[in-house]
Design an enzyme around this catalytic site. Structure first.
Site, PDB file in Angstrom:
ATOM      1  N   LYS A   1       0.888  -1.175   0.000  1.00 37.77           N
ATOM      2  CA  LYS A   1       0.000   0.000   0.000  1.00 37.77           C
ATOM      3  C   LYS A   1       0.921   1.219   0.000  1.00 37.77           C
ATOM      4  O   LYS A   1       1.456   1.608   1.037  1.00 37.77           O
ATOM      5  CB  LYS A   1      -0.878  -0.010   1.249  1.00 37.77           C
ATOM      6  CG  LYS A   1      -2.183   0.775   1.135  1.00 37.77           C
ATOM      7  CD  LYS A   1      -2.039   2.256   0.861  1.00 37.77           C
ATOM      8  CE  LYS A   1      -1.731   3.090   2.079  1.00 37.77           C
ATOM      9  NZ  LYS A   1      -1.552   4.532   1.768  1.00 37.77           N
TER      10      LYS A   1
ATOM     11  N   GLY B   1       6.860   5.144   8.412  1.00 34.32           N
ATOM     12  CA  GLY B   1       6.027   6.341   8.464  1.00 34.32           C
ATOM     13  C   GLY B   1       6.106   6.991   9.824  1.00 34.32           C
ATOM     14  O   GLY B   1       7.141   6.920  10.495  1.00 34.32           O
ATOM     15  N   SER B   2       5.002   7.595  10.234  1.00 36.36           N
ATOM     16  CA  SER B   2       5.010   8.406  11.454  1.00 36.36           C
ATOM     17  C   SER B   2       4.866   7.542  12.711  1.00 36.36           C
ATOM     18  O   SER B   2       4.371   6.416  12.659  1.00 36.36           O
ATOM     19  CB  SER B   2       3.863   9.413  11.399  1.00 36.36           C
ATOM     20  OG  SER B   2       2.639   8.724  11.326  1.00 36.36           O
TER      21      SER B   2
ATOM     22  N   GLY C   1       2.463   4.298  13.352  1.00 33.32           N
ATOM     23  CA  GLY C   1       3.224   3.100  13.733  1.00 33.32           C
ATOM     24  C   GLY C   1       2.642   2.443  14.973  1.00 33.32           C
ATOM     25  O   GLY C   1       2.494   1.220  15.043  1.00 33.32           O
TER      26      GLY C   1
ATOM     27  N   GLU D   1       9.610   1.362  11.041  1.00 30.30           N
ATOM     28  CA  GLU D   1      10.666   2.336  10.748  1.00 30.30           C
ATOM     29  C   GLU D   1      10.024   3.700  10.890  1.00 30.30           C
ATOM     30  O   GLU D   1       9.335   4.165   9.985  1.00 30.30           O
ATOM     31  CB  GLU D   1      11.167   2.159   9.307  1.00 30.30           C
ATOM     32  CG  GLU D   1      11.775   0.815   9.017  1.00 30.30           C
ATOM     33  CD  GLU D   1      13.217   0.707   9.456  1.00 30.30           C
ATOM     34  OE1 GLU D   1      13.689   1.551  10.243  1.00 30.30           O
ATOM     35  OE2 GLU D   1      13.881  -0.237   8.995  1.00 30.30           O
TER      36      GLU D   1
ATOM     37  N   CYS E   1      13.888  10.273   7.100  1.00 24.73           N
ATOM     38  CA  CYS E   1      13.777   9.814   8.486  1.00 24.73           C
ATOM     39  C   CYS E   1      15.131   9.895   9.175  1.00 24.73           C
ATOM     40  O   CYS E   1      15.211  10.178  10.360  1.00 24.73           O
ATOM     41  CB  CYS E   1      13.226   8.404   8.535  1.00 24.73           C
ATOM     42  SG  CYS E   1      14.067   7.302   7.418  1.00 24.73           S
TER      43      CYS E   1
ATOM     44  N   GLU F   1      10.740  15.914  15.634  1.00 23.00           N
ATOM     45  CA  GLU F   1      11.064  15.729  14.227  1.00 23.00           C
ATOM     46  C   GLU F   1      10.254  16.721  13.402  1.00 23.00           C
ATOM     47  O   GLU F   1       9.036  16.784  13.504  1.00 23.00           O
ATOM     48  CB  GLU F   1      10.712  14.310  13.796  1.00 23.00           C
ATOM     49  CG  GLU F   1      11.107  14.042  12.366  1.00 23.00           C
ATOM     50  CD  GLU F   1      10.751  12.647  11.922  1.00 23.00           C
ATOM     51  OE1 GLU F   1       9.582  12.265  12.104  1.00 23.00           O
ATOM     52  OE2 GLU F   1      11.640  11.956  11.411  1.00 23.00           O
TER      53      GLU F   1
HETATM   54  P1  NAP Z   1       2.113   8.414   7.856  1.00 25.63           P
HETATM   55  O1  NAP Z   1       0.888   9.212   7.899  1.00 25.63           O
HETATM   56  O2  NAP Z   1       2.467   7.564   8.990  1.00 25.63           O
HETATM   57  O3  NAP Z   1       1.993   7.570   6.492  1.00 25.63           O
HETATM   58  C1  NAP Z   1       2.800   6.496   6.166  1.00 25.63           C
HETATM   59  C2  NAP Z   1       1.950   5.433   5.466  1.00 25.63           C
HETATM   60  O4  NAP Z   1       0.980   4.910   6.369  1.00 25.63           O
HETATM   61  C3  NAP Z   1       1.153   5.963   4.282  1.00 25.63           C
HETATM   62  O5  NAP Z   1       1.083   4.988   3.275  1.00 25.63           O
HETATM   63  C4  NAP Z   1      -0.190   6.207   4.913  1.00 25.63           C
HETATM   64  O6  NAP Z   1      -1.261   6.300   4.007  1.00 25.63           O
HETATM   65  C5  NAP Z   1      -0.313   5.013   5.805  1.00 25.63           C
HETATM   66  N1  NAP Z   1      -1.325   5.152   6.857  1.00 25.63           N
HETATM   67  C6  NAP Z   1      -1.831   6.285   7.413  1.00 25.63           C
HETATM   68  N2  NAP Z   1      -2.767   5.983   8.340  1.00 25.63           N
HETATM   69  C7  NAP Z   1      -2.851   4.630   8.383  1.00 25.63           C
HETATM   70  C8  NAP Z   1      -3.642   3.708   9.141  1.00 25.63           C
HETATM   71  N3  NAP Z   1      -4.540   4.118  10.042  1.00 25.63           N
HETATM   72  N4  NAP Z   1      -3.467   2.377   8.929  1.00 25.63           N
HETATM   73  C9  NAP Z   1      -2.574   1.946   8.026  1.00 25.63           C
HETATM   74  N5  NAP Z   1      -1.816   2.771   7.264  1.00 25.63           N
HETATM   75  C10 NAP Z   1      -1.943   4.100   7.449  1.00 25.63           C
HETATM   76  O7  NAP Z   1       3.396   9.286   7.633  1.00 25.63           O
HETATM   77  P2  NAP Z   1       3.578  10.541   6.710  1.00 25.63           P
HETATM   78  O8  NAP Z   1       2.934  11.715   7.356  1.00 25.63           O
HETATM   79  O9  NAP Z   1       3.133  10.189   5.349  1.00 25.63           O
HETATM   80  O10 NAP Z   1       5.196  10.652   6.706  1.00 25.63           O
HETATM   81  C11 NAP Z   1       5.934  11.432   7.607  1.00 25.63           C
HETATM   82  C12 NAP Z   1       6.426  10.677   8.817  1.00 25.63           C
HETATM   83  O11 NAP Z   1       6.934   9.398   8.463  1.00 25.63           O
HETATM   84  C13 NAP Z   1       7.563  11.319   9.565  1.00 25.63           C
HETATM   85  O12 NAP Z   1       7.318  11.315  10.930  1.00 25.63           O
HETATM   86  C14 NAP Z   1       8.798  10.485   9.268  1.00 25.63           C
HETATM   87  O13 NAP Z   1       9.756  10.438  10.231  1.00 25.63           O
HETATM   88  C15 NAP Z   1       8.238   9.164   9.057  1.00 25.63           C
HETATM   89  N6  NAP Z   1       9.090   8.413   8.128  1.00 25.63           N
HETATM   90  C16 NAP Z   1       9.955   7.499   8.645  1.00 25.63           C
HETATM   91  C17 NAP Z   1      10.803   6.793   7.812  1.00 25.63           C
HETATM   92  C18 NAP Z   1      11.758   5.770   8.344  1.00 25.63           C
HETATM   93  O14 NAP Z   1      12.388   5.072   7.575  1.00 25.63           O
HETATM   94  N7  NAP Z   1      11.918   5.607   9.632  1.00 25.63           N
HETATM   95  C19 NAP Z   1      10.750   7.017   6.450  1.00 25.63           C
HETATM   96  C20 NAP Z   1       9.859   7.953   5.965  1.00 25.63           C
HETATM   97  C21 NAP Z   1       9.018   8.638   6.815  1.00 25.63           C
HETATM   98  P3  NAP Z   1      -1.592   7.744   3.353  1.00 25.63           P
HETATM   99  O15 NAP Z   1      -0.729   7.797   2.183  1.00 25.63           O
HETATM  100  O16 NAP Z   1      -3.028   7.766   3.030  1.00 25.63           O
HETATM  101  O17 NAP Z   1      -1.240   8.766   4.384  1.00 25.63           O
END
Ligand code: NAP
Ligand code: MG
Length: 484
Positions: free
Chosen positions: A180, A233-234, A238, A255, A289, A386
């Protein structure tokens, strides 16, 4: 509408080797963050689409894909990597338009994805079990087996790299994957699926269902047919995913984010450090990240580092991804608002450098000029949370012990770096820093296909990348044979 490689239709899902519309028929708009225009419509995957994808993946495990030898899996992964490189120009343009990253970064991401495929292609048939000395009359050995169906939920910041490290390793171990991608950037995930299909990946081994996190993402997380979930992701999402998968007692790799520090000591080679110090903050507009968003500098080197980093910040030019400048837009107007909210909290801090948005940058783009703050207290919100934007803080310190306490003084623990010529200090800090990766006299934001990667604390748990990822994407069986 971007020209999709191989003529593929971005409004479809890839399920069981076929391009199909979402059962719900609904779509979401994909935005070009360089100007705010709509690039195209993508499928808004439903529970039913996820169910079809998981069923196709389970079926694949019982048929051609499940029966493939490790060498055969390796051969198809190598072909996928080759296919990515054959389409590098189109893929880089696609990623630049979709994510807003400057073309050269997007190109580097295509190469990284190809490298993941090459690495895991070569590793498939090298995951050996062990024999274990046991009681008289026994032969005991271990087998590494795939989990089964793996779910992959990825963010928008490095779609290709994260597909490489998570889907690549999962396929290498013989799992069947359901991906996804992020609703804000999913075009290269779709292109990857088509390239994999053309490379001969058997049907159902990879399925891609675009859509919203709360819909397709949540459906994938709670599906009882999924045996492992890899999430990047966030922190908030997570935690939610860990809770949901716990109900099915399914392992997860998380991650999450970071607030990674680079520690610069008086005896460091400052000239060598400078490019790493700034690049690790502004690469991908800080939406990394493993961005090094905190730069800790010892007093003797402090004035020079602040001045030199500031000069580089002042020279940064920000503009449309296709213009291939130093920095592109952020992913979205929403992300821009989040980052600007943080910048507002920097009022009163010393600004050591600030980049410039070029005059021809479209007004609808999500542009933020990079900002470097100096003299920041370790407990300031900008030094603790962050930001996920092109913002770095410089924090002064006096002693090694103080530097260590500041470095370990956040809830995260992803990456850290030490810049010093003192070998003893390098070794002491490498042990004591709370991070999944420590770099000595270098820094690898986002790089290093071969290097195990992952965090502690709020940065998550589990390791991806490198050979280590193959253990995470498999489970161990012990076989004890009694033969007198
Ligand atoms: P996010 O909202 O957590 O989104 C990441 C993924 O999760 C997206 O595909 C998102 O779908 C999906 N998602 C959202 N809500 C969900 C739910 N309830 N159930 C299952 N999946 C769900 O993160 P973001 O705002 O896009 O990205 C920014 C954050 O990600 C930052 O905090 C960053 O640190 C972190 N990040 C970490 C890494 C790492 O390697 N550690 C890498 C990249 C980003 P949608 O597309 O619809 O939102
Ligand atoms: Mg987009």
């Amino acid at each position: 509408m971007p020209v999709m490689p191989l003529g593929l239709d971005p409004s479809l899902c890839f399920i069981n080797g076929d391009w199909v519309p979402s059962t719900g028929g609904a779509h979401a708009a994909l935005i070009n963050p360089s100007d705010g225009s709509t690039l195209c419509d993508i499928a808004r995957g439903t529970d039913e689409d996820i169910d079809r994808a998981v069923t196709a993946a389970s079926e694949a495990l019982r048929s051609e894909w499940g029966k493939a030898t490790a060498a055969e899996r390796g051969r198809v992964l190598a072909k996928i990597g080759h296919g990515m490189l054959q389409h590098i120009d189109e893929l880089a343009q696609l990623e630049a338009m979709d994510v807003g990253k400057p073309l050269k970064q997007a190109r580097a991401d295509v190469v990284a994805l190809a490298r993941y495929m090459e690495f895991y292609a070569g590793a498939c048939d090298k995951v050996h079990g062990e024999t274990i000395p046991y009681l008289d009359g026994y032969t005991v050995y271990t087998l590494r087996e795939p989990h089964g169906v793996t779910g992959h939920i990825i963010p928008w910041n490095y779609p290709m790299q994260i597909i490489g490290r998570s889907v690549g390793a999962a396929l290498a171990m013989g799992n069947a994957a359901v991906l996804k991608p992020a609703e804000e950037a999913c075009l290269t995930a779709l292109a990857f699926a088509e390239i994999a299909r053309a490379a001969g990946l058997p049907r159902g081994a990879l399925n891609v269902v675009p859509g919203l996190g709360a819909e397709a993402g949540a459906a994938l997380t709670r599906h009882s047919g999924v045996n492992h979930v890899s999430f990047t992701g966030s922190v908030g999402v997570g935690k939610l995913i860990q809770e949901t998968t716990a109900r099915n007692v399914v392992p997860v790799t998380l991650e999450l984010g970071g607030k990674s520090p680079q520690l610069v000591f008086d005896d460091a080679d400052i000239d060598a450090a400078l490019p790493f110090l700034v690049n690790a903050g502004v690469q991908n507009a800080g939406q990394t990240c493993s961005a090094a968003s905190r730069i800790l500098v010892q007093r003797g080197a402090y004035d020079r580092v602040v001045a030199e980093m500031g000069k580089r910040y002042d020279a940064f030019r920000v503009g449309p991804a296709m213009d291939d400048l130093d920095v592109g837009p952020l992913i979205s107007a929403r992300q821009k608002a989040i980052v600007e909210g943080y910048l507002a909290q920097g009022d009163g801090l010393e600004v050591a450098g600030r980049g410039k948005i070029v005059a021809n940058a479209p007004s609808g783009g999500a542009y933020v000029a990079p900002v470097l703050y100096a003299g920041v207290c370790p407990d300031h919100v900008l030094a603790q949370e962050e930001i996920f934007g092109p913002v770095q803080v410089i924090i002064p310190f006096e002693t090694e012990q103080e530097a260590l306490e500041i470095a370990n003084g956040t809830q995260y623990g992803l990456v850290a770096a030490v810049w010093s010529q003192n070998g003893g200090r390098q070794m002491r800090l490498a042990k004591q820093l709370r991070a999944g990766q420590v770099f000595l006299n270098n820094y690898g934001a986002g790089g290093g296909v071969e290097l195990p990667f992952g965090g502690t604390g709020l940065s998550g748990h589990g390791r991806e990348k490198g050979f280590e990822a193959l253990y995470g994407f498999s489970t161990l069986k012990t076989i004890a044979a009694y033969h007198m």
